[in-house]
Design a protein around this motif. Structure first.
Motif, PDB file in Angstrom:
ATOM      1  N   PHE A  23       0.815  -1.117  -0.123  1.00  0.00           N
ATOM      2  CA  PHE A  23       0.061  -0.220   0.095  1.00  0.00           C
ATOM      3  C   PHE A  23       0.852   1.377  -0.010  1.00  0.00           C
ATOM      4  CE2 PHE A  23      -2.347   3.428   2.033  1.00  0.00           C
ATOM      5  CZ  PHE A  23      -3.579   3.204   1.636  1.00  0.00           C
ATOM      6  N   GLY A 254      -9.829   2.438 -15.600  1.00  0.00           N
ATOM      7  CA  GLY A 254      -9.799   2.979 -14.231  1.00  0.00           C
ATOM      8  C   GLY A 254      -8.780   2.770 -13.312  1.00  0.00           C
ATOM      9  N   THR A 256      -6.843   0.322 -13.076  1.00  0.00           N
ATOM     10  CA  THR A 256      -6.916  -1.128 -12.662  1.00  0.00           C
ATOM     11  C   THR A 256      -5.911  -1.968 -13.552  1.00  0.00           C
ATOM     12  OG1 THR A 256      -8.719  -1.958 -13.362  1.00  0.00           O
ATOM     13  CG2 THR A 256      -8.887  -0.764 -11.219  1.00  0.00           C
ATOM     14  N   PHE A 277      -3.969  -1.280  -8.273  1.00  0.00           N
ATOM     15  CA  PHE A 277      -4.723  -0.209  -8.713  1.00  0.00           C
ATOM     16  C   PHE A 277      -4.196   1.076  -8.508  1.00  0.00           C
ATOM     17  CE2 PHE A 277      -6.949   0.861  -4.906  1.00  0.00           C
ATOM     18  CZ  PHE A 277      -6.816  -0.224  -4.205  1.00  0.00           C
ATOM     19  N   PHE A 279      -4.515   5.414  -7.356  1.00  0.00           N
ATOM     20  CA  PHE A 279      -5.618   6.258  -6.760  1.00  0.00           C
ATOM     21  C   PHE A 279      -4.888   7.344  -6.449  1.00  0.00           C
ATOM     22  CE2 PHE A 279      -3.913   3.718  -3.310  1.00  0.00           C
ATOM     23  CZ  PHE A 279      -3.681   4.524  -2.229  1.00  0.00           C
TER      24      PHE A 279
ATOM     25  N   VAL C  27      -8.042   5.388   6.203  1.00  0.00           N
ATOM     26  CA  VAL C  27      -7.735   6.047   4.874  1.00  0.00           C
ATOM     27  C   VAL C  27      -8.301   4.919   4.067  1.00  0.00           C
ATOM     28  CG1 VAL C  27      -5.752   6.694   3.361  1.00  0.00           C
ATOM     29  CG2 VAL C  27      -5.642   7.345   5.757  1.00  0.00           C
ATOM     30  N   ALA C  29      -8.840   3.793  -0.216  1.00  0.00           N
ATOM     31  CA  ALA C  29      -8.716   4.115  -1.418  1.00  0.00           C
ATOM     32  C   ALA C  29      -9.386   3.180  -2.510  1.00  0.00           C
ATOM     33  CB  ALA C  29      -6.959   4.086  -1.602  1.00  0.00           C
ATOM     34  N   THR C  30      -9.860   3.638  -3.285  1.00  0.00           N
ATOM     35  CA  THR C  30     -10.752   2.603  -4.318  1.00  0.00           C
ATOM     36  C   THR C  30     -10.530   3.080  -5.774  1.00  0.00           C
ATOM     37  OG1 THR C  30     -12.532   4.276  -4.274  1.00  0.00           O
ATOM     38  CG2 THR C  30     -12.417   2.338  -2.445  1.00  0.00           C
ATOM     39  N   ALA C  31     -10.617   2.084  -6.481  1.00  0.00           N
ATOM     40  CA  ALA C  31     -10.855   2.224  -8.002  1.00  0.00           C
ATOM     41  C   ALA C  31     -11.694   1.172  -8.651  1.00  0.00           C
ATOM     42  CB  ALA C  31      -9.474   1.927  -8.582  1.00  0.00           C
ATOM     43  N   GLU C  32     -12.270   1.408  -9.818  1.00  0.00           N
ATOM     44  CA  GLU C  32     -13.226   0.493 -10.442  1.00  0.00           C
ATOM     45  C   GLU C  32     -12.614   0.307 -12.021  1.00  0.00           C
ATOM     46  OE1 GLU C  32     -17.938  -0.133 -10.760  1.00  0.00           O
ATOM     47  OE2 GLU C  32     -17.154   1.376  -9.622  1.00  0.00           O
ATOM     48  N   PHE C  39     -12.235  -2.357  -6.608  1.00  0.00           N
ATOM     49  CA  PHE C  39     -10.830  -2.511  -5.858  1.00  0.00           C
ATOM     50  C   PHE C  39     -10.760  -1.584  -4.712  1.00  0.00           C
ATOM     51  CE2 PHE C  39      -8.047  -4.774  -9.004  1.00  0.00           C
ATOM     52  CZ  PHE C  39      -8.946  -4.763 -10.187  1.00  0.00           C
ATOM     53  N   GLY C  40     -10.086  -1.790  -3.633  1.00  0.00           N
ATOM     54  CA  GLY C  40     -10.059  -1.068  -2.487  1.00  0.00           C
ATOM     55  C   GLY C  40      -8.769  -1.390  -1.755  1.00  0.00           C
ATOM     56  N   ALA C  41      -8.425  -0.697  -0.822  1.00  0.00           N
ATOM     57  CA  ALA C  41      -7.385  -0.873  -0.015  1.00  0.00           C
ATOM     58  C   ALA C  41      -7.537   0.344   1.419  1.00  0.00           C
ATOM     59  CB  ALA C  41      -6.130  -0.374  -0.541  1.00  0.00           C
ATOM     60  N   ILE C  43      -6.103   1.801   5.103  1.00  0.00           N
ATOM     61  CA  ILE C  43      -5.189   1.406   6.473  1.00  0.00           C
ATOM     62  C   ILE C  43      -5.708   2.413   7.681  1.00  0.00           C
ATOM     63  CG2 ILE C  43      -3.038   0.994   5.331  1.00  0.00           C
ATOM     64  CD1 ILE C  43      -2.325   4.024   5.313  1.00  0.00           C
ATOM     65  N   PHE C  66      -6.625  -5.248   1.513  1.00  0.00           N
ATOM     66  CA  PHE C  66      -6.881  -5.067  -0.051  1.00  0.00           C
ATOM     67  C   PHE C  66      -7.918  -5.974  -0.243  1.00  0.00           C
ATOM     68  CE2 PHE C  66      -2.370  -4.482   0.948  1.00  0.00           C
ATOM     69  CZ  PHE C  66      -1.996  -3.482   0.443  1.00  0.00           C
ATOM     70  N   TRP C  67      -8.893  -5.298  -1.263  1.00  0.00           N
ATOM     71  CA  TRP C  67      -9.888  -6.191  -1.583  1.00  0.00           C
ATOM     72  C   TRP C  67     -10.402  -5.999  -3.273  1.00  0.00           C
ATOM     73  CZ3 TRP C  67     -10.516  -2.345   1.793  1.00  0.00           C
ATOM     74  CH2 TRP C  67     -11.350  -1.156   1.411  1.00  0.00           C
TER      75      TRP C  67
END
Lengths: 279, 279, 279
Positions: A23, A254, A256, A277, A279, C27, C29-32, C39-41, C43, C66-67
């Motif tokens: 991260f 996006g 990714t 990804f 951001f 915090v 953070a995401t993306a698509e 997507f996400g992370a 902390i 992360f996911w």
């Protein structure tokens, strides 16, 4: 910043296959004066599951960098960027989710100032110039023990590069003066694009670590898929071996990515595969 | 927060001239209840190239502070602000990029609770009142070893000030009760503005460290240029010397500044010069 | 995140009454991707005045998670969530500003993977499924010493739950396989709502720590006021005692709360009272 996660394989390591994740959070602050000077400062937080030393609560922000820009000039103070690290073509042919050791970056067989997202780097000054086809970057880092930073490295480095872009070709030549015999003395890169192919020839004189050369390339094979690879030869007598790697990147849109690669690093195989990804 | 970078000179230090930089990131979170209570919390991250102890990965966020406000009252819990630190006139005449030791702040010759952006400070409670011409601030920090905070300071402090503003004049008087003999007992300031000049008379009774007095002033010499300076006398028998400093600030607009100063700190010369920007 | 501050009482502790505060910053953070993958992370930074180990500059961000999600499925990598921790009904009846030890959460008498905002947790993988009335969660964390994370826990855990909601009732059953004899083997919860009352029956088989059972409930007594409480019995031979707690929450609007509680924790009284706000 970015997030990435996947699987990492390192042949012969105590744990050959591990879950890999990182991260990185980039905090950038800026301001602009009435006469058009741009001020900036940046810190980066990096936590890495894979590598020791980035575990929780030992992870942290790196040492900040500050800059002021006007027209084509930027002056940067704090953590040194390093001219050889930021030279065009330095990272040509990089592969995989993690870079797999970045054996395509020839100065790493020697040594040079380089910006670090996850540690203190070296404190110094950079001057950058970019205008039209020309790019110039000078970096200087003094003996770190003279800076009250708590860093103990007594090395002093001054480095620079000049680059020129002409149609589909970019040439760059860089040099460095350092107190360390094993540091890189010179780097030359020549890059060109031909349709979907971008290829770069690279040469480095790594001082007491002898020289190294190679080629790195990226080829777009589909609307969103890229293949990258490199072959480098490190003539350092302690190594005297070849590094060859190949990887792919599939862009999911996006910001990714699905990425993976495999490298034969002087006889040791490493591989990775995962999602990333931005951001 | 802010970023600043420049050059710092400290006469007679092992490294007299060093590159100076600091990055401060302020994270403030707030909420408001239906009946108008304002809640807040703040942490600050500070990384400093110059001073030991703020190098990367040892830098970190400071201890948080929490508050709730209604009308003229604010109650603050967590890291103590300290009444003598926040008293009007306490920092009159501050100079340079870095403050150059802040020898104009008289309670620093003694001791008092003070908010720290870069460390743990002391855990306690503040009550602030501001209405019309009047300002009141009470601060209390208990024996830190009774708070399970891991801090080992057994000192207990209660302090307060009252300030009153009348036309162009502001008067403030503060006192402190502390377990430490060398802590400040009382501070008085009287400030006035006459056109482009702002000047403040200051006096402090620093307990076992005897008393101190001085004058600090700021003069606007141009549309965006300010000169500040101070002369203070510290009667602490171990010092019994004068501090005199002068500095300038040129405002470049957009929250950007060119700042520098020089101080004769009881016989030692210190100086700095650099750029600062707020964000 | 949130901020909270108040007073904490712990009967018989070296310092029975202390100022309590916590700051948590999340915090995310995401993306698509173009094809709809999310997507996400995340902390989390947590600083706590009260508890040792969260003092300034030793506080820090936790290990990231992360996911990636698509439709009803989510795959999470990095810090493990833990199926038993995220099971419906697991936290039924939680009280006070701080949770006062969360003795209502039955798996804590045994052991299970659990997400930690303030430390490293365990590295692993979660798979979550949620659709209509059904919820499923599987979690796996390998022997941590095989992951190059610097963690030394050699335990390996696989856990899961299935939940089903029918009108005002929710049933959940979970199980865990672990290398540690004292870890929880199974958990069952059954929750229902009747007007202003929500009540949950809970049972856990905590392996070598024997079983535990109890009831947790929340009752809305006014337009913005809630009473919560629980009674649990821990049959662990080393304890064999009852825990009973009661608390209240008054919602001040805008994400601000006045909260407090008191618990008889196997004969030791603990209590807290304070303000909390979300941001």
């Amino acid at each position: 910043g970015y997030g990435r996660f996947g699987v990492y394989y390192d042949e012969g390591a105590a744990n050959e296959t591990t879950i890999e994740s990182r991260f990185r959070l980039v905090v950038t602050a800026t301001a602009e004066s009435d006469n058009g000077l741009s001020f900036g400062a940046q810190i980066r937080y990096q936590a890495n599951e894979h590598a020791d030393g980035y575990s929780t609560r030992t992870a942290g922000f790196n040492t900040p960098r500050f800059w002021v820009s006007t027209g084509p000039f930027t002056v940067s103070v704090g953590q040194t960027l390093g001219a050889l690290e930021f030279m065009p073509g330095a990272y040509a042919g990089s592969i995989g989710l993690t870079g797999l050791g970045y054996h395509n970056v020839l100065y790493t067989y020697g040594g040079a100032d380089a910006y670090s997202s996850g540690s203190s780097g070296r404190q110094g000054v950079d001057v950058l110039y970019a205008s039209g086809n020309w790019g110039v970057h000078l970096s200087y880092s003094p003996d770190q023990t003279t800076q009250n930073t708590g860093l103990t490295d007594t090395n002093e480095r001054i480095a620079g590069y000049v680059s020129y872009t002409m149609a589909n070709y970019t040439f760059a030549i860089g040099g460095q003066s350092s107190d360390a015999a094993g540091d890189t003395d010179a780097v030359v890169t020549a890059a060109g694009t031909w349709g979907n192919l971008e290829a770069t020839l690279m040469y480095a004189d790594n001082g007491a670590n002898d020289d190294a050369y190679g080629v790195g390339a990226t080829y777009q094979v589909g609307s969103a898929t890229y293949i990258s690879g490199y072959v480098t030869q490190n003539n350092d007598p302690a190594v005297d071996d070849t590094y060859a790697g190949i990887g792919f990147q599939h862009r999911l849109g996006g910001g990714t990515f699905l990425e993976g690669g495999v490298v034969d690093a002087a006889g040791t195989t490493k591989a990775d595969l995962g999602l990333r990804f931005s951001f």
